[in-house]
Design a protein around this motif. Structure first.
Motif, PDB file in Angstrom:
ATOM      1  N   TYR A 167       0.852  -1.186   0.000  1.00 35.14           N
ATOM      2  CA  TYR A 167       0.000   0.000   0.000  1.00 35.14           C
ATOM      3  C   TYR A 167       0.883   1.230   0.000  1.00 35.14           C
ATOM      4  N   TYR A 211      -6.232  -6.253  11.219  1.00 36.96           N
ATOM      5  CA  TYR A 211      -6.947  -6.227   9.940  1.00 36.96           C
ATOM      6  C   TYR A 211      -6.053  -6.860   8.867  1.00 36.96           C
ATOM      7  N   GLU A 256      -5.734  -5.847   2.924  1.00 33.90           N
ATOM      8  CA  GLU A 256      -6.716  -5.230   2.030  1.00 33.90           C
ATOM      9  C   GLU A 256      -7.641  -4.260   2.761  1.00 33.90           C
ATOM     10  N   ARG A 257      -7.719  -4.366   4.097  1.00 29.87           N
ATOM     11  CA  ARG A 257      -8.627  -3.503   4.854  1.00 29.87           C
ATOM     12  C   ARG A 257      -7.914  -2.330   5.524  1.00 29.87           C
ATOM     13  N   GLU A 298      -9.945   0.901   5.795  1.00 28.29           N
ATOM     14  CA  GLU A 298     -10.956   0.851   6.854  1.00 28.29           C
ATOM     15  C   GLU A 298     -10.321   1.146   8.221  1.00 28.29           C
ATOM     16  N   ALA A 299      -9.163   0.569   8.466  1.00 26.86           N
ATOM     17  CA  ALA A 299      -8.478   0.802   9.738  1.00 26.86           C
ATOM     18  C   ALA A 299      -8.052   2.263   9.875  1.00 26.86           C
ATOM     19  N   ARG A 310     -10.994   4.329  10.860  1.00 31.32           N
ATOM     20  CA  ARG A 310     -11.352   4.138  12.273  1.00 31.32           C
ATOM     21  C   ARG A 310     -10.466   5.005  13.168  1.00 31.32           C
ATOM     22  N   ILE A 316      -1.965  -4.250  10.896  1.00 33.39           N
ATOM     23  CA  ILE A 316      -2.251  -4.693   9.536  1.00 33.39           C
ATOM     24  C   ILE A 316      -1.401  -5.935   9.255  1.00 33.39           C
TER      25      ILE A 316
END
Length: 329
Positions: A4, A288, A291-292, A295-296, A299, A327
Motif C-alpha cells: 500500500y 486487519y 486489504e482492509r 478501513e483501519a 477508524r 495490519i
C-alpha cells in the motif's frame, strides 16, 4: 509483492512492486504485521501536500516479522530470525519491508507479530525517559499507545509517583492496570486548567503533541524540572511558549528523537532487554488484513488531535475504545 502506498492526500493505492533487495547493512523482513502510527501515518494521510514533512517519512513504519535476507556486513541478525523494526527504508504495509540493521530488534518467541510491531514504540519511550531518575515524580499527558508504553518504562526506571492524564476514561482504565499511581480525566473544553494533576513534578512528559499539552508540562514541573516532548507535533508544527516562565523556573527540555546512530543503538539495546516484560496485549485493539488498511485508517481518523489546535474540532477526543490497530499481510 503487494504494498500500500500513499499516492495523494487521503488516497491509498495497493500496488504490485518488486521485492526490495538488501544492500550493505540492510535487512529484508517478511512482514508479519505493521501497526498504524496514530500520529505520523494519520497525519501523512490527512495532510500530504499541505505540510512538507508528510512526504519525508515512510507510510507504515512499525514493523514486525521474519528476516528473509540480509545484506553484506550484517551481524546482529540472520535469515529466519523473528524481529521488530522501526524507520524502514520502504513502506511496511506490504509483504516485505527493507530496514537498516541498526533499526532491528530481537522479537521474543512468545510475542505474536501483531503485538510485536508495537515494540517499535519501546526504543522511543526508552530514549524519551533518559532524564528520569530513581524516585522522580513524573506526569504524563496522553495515554495513547506511546503514553502507555512510556508509563511502563517509567515504572522500570524507578519513578516513585506516576500521574497520567487523558480525555478518555477507557484509556485511563488501561493506565491503572499498567501501573499508573494516579489517573486524571481531563476536559478538552478546559485546556488551560491542569490543576487536577497537582504540580511540582520532577518531570512532565507531553505524549500527545499539541500546543496545549506542551505548555501544560511547563506549568506542571518544579523549578529546574524537566519537560519532555514525546508526542510528535505533526499538525501544529509551530508552538508558542512563554519563555519568561521557562526562565523563572530554569527548566530543562529534551525530545524523544534519537539524532545519531549511537543514540538509536543504545535505545534499541535497552528495548531488547525490556521487551519480554512489556505488556502489549492491552495496547492492541484489533488486527486487519492488508486489504482492509483503508478501513483501519478511517477508524483511527476519528481523533481530535488531527485538527489544528485553534480550529473547530470534528471529534471530541481519541477514537472510541481504540489504541493500536495492526495490519497483517
Amino acid at each position: 509483492m503487494r504494498r500500500y502506498e500513499l499516492v495523494g492526500r487521503r488516497d491509498l493505492a495497493l500496488r504490485d512492486v518488486p521485492v526490495p533487495q538488501p544492500g550493505p547493512g540492510e535487512v529484508l523482513i517478511r512482514v508479519g504485521a505493521c501497526t498504524i502510527c496514530n500520529r505520523s501515518d494519520l497525519v501523512y494521510y490527512h495532510y500530504l501536500g499541505e505540510r512538507d514533512h508528510c512526504a519525508q517519512g515512510f507510510f507504515g513504519h512499525e514493523v514486525s516479522g521474519t528476516v528473509e535476507a540480509v545484506g553484506a556486513g550484517v551481524t546482529r541478525t540472520e535469515p529466519g530470525a523473528r524481529v521488530f523494526a522501526r524507520a524502514p527504508l520502504s513502506g511496511g504495509y506490504a509483504d516485505f519491508a527493507l530496514v537498516r540493521e541498526i533499526s532491528v530488534g530481537h522479537l521474543p518467541d512468545q510475542i505474536p507479530f501483531e503485538q510485536g510491531a508495537i515494540l517499535q514504540l519501546l526504543p522511543l519511550a526508552v530514549h524519551a525517559t533518559r532524564g528520569v531518575r530513581l524516585g522522580d515524580r513524573v506526569a504524563v499527558i496522553g495515554q495513547g499507545p506511546v503514553g502507555l508504553m512510556t508509563l511502563q518504562v517509567l515504572a522500570r526506571r524507578g519513578a516513585s509517583d506516576i500521574v497520567v492524564a487523558d480525555l478518555d476514561p477507557w484509556r485511563l482504565e488501561r493506565s491503572r492496570a499498567l501501573g499508573a499511581h494516579r489517573t486524571v480525566q481531563t476536559d478538552d473544553a478546559a485546556r488551560e486548567d491542569w490543576s487536577a494533576l497537582g504540580g511540582e513534578f520532577d518531570v512532565a512528559i507531553d505524549a500527545v503533541g499539541t500546543p496545549y499539552t506542551a505548555n501544560a508540562c511547563v506549568g506542571l514541573v518544579r523549578h529546574n524540572g524537566l519537560v519532555v516532548l514525546l508526542g510528535t507535533h505533526h499538525v501544529d508544527t509551530h508552538v508558542t511558549f512563554d519563555l519568561v516562565a521557562w526562565e523563572k523556573k530554569g527548566l530543562r527540555i529534551h525530545t524523544s528523537a534519537e539524532p545519531t546512530d549511537p543514540d538509536r543503538a543504545a535505545a534499541m539495546k535497552v528495548a531488547e532487554r525490556l521487551a519480554p516484560g512489556i505488556e502489549l496485549a492491552p495496547l492492541l485493539s484489533q488486527a486487519y488484513p492488508l486489504e482492509r488498511l483503508p478501513e483501519a485508517i478511517e477508524r483511527l481518523s476519528a481523533s481530535s488531535v488531527l485538527d489544528p489546535a485553534e480550529s473547530p474540532r470534528a471529534q471530541a477526543g481519541p477514537p472510541p475504545r481504540t489504541l493500536k490497530l495492526a495490519i497483517v499481510p
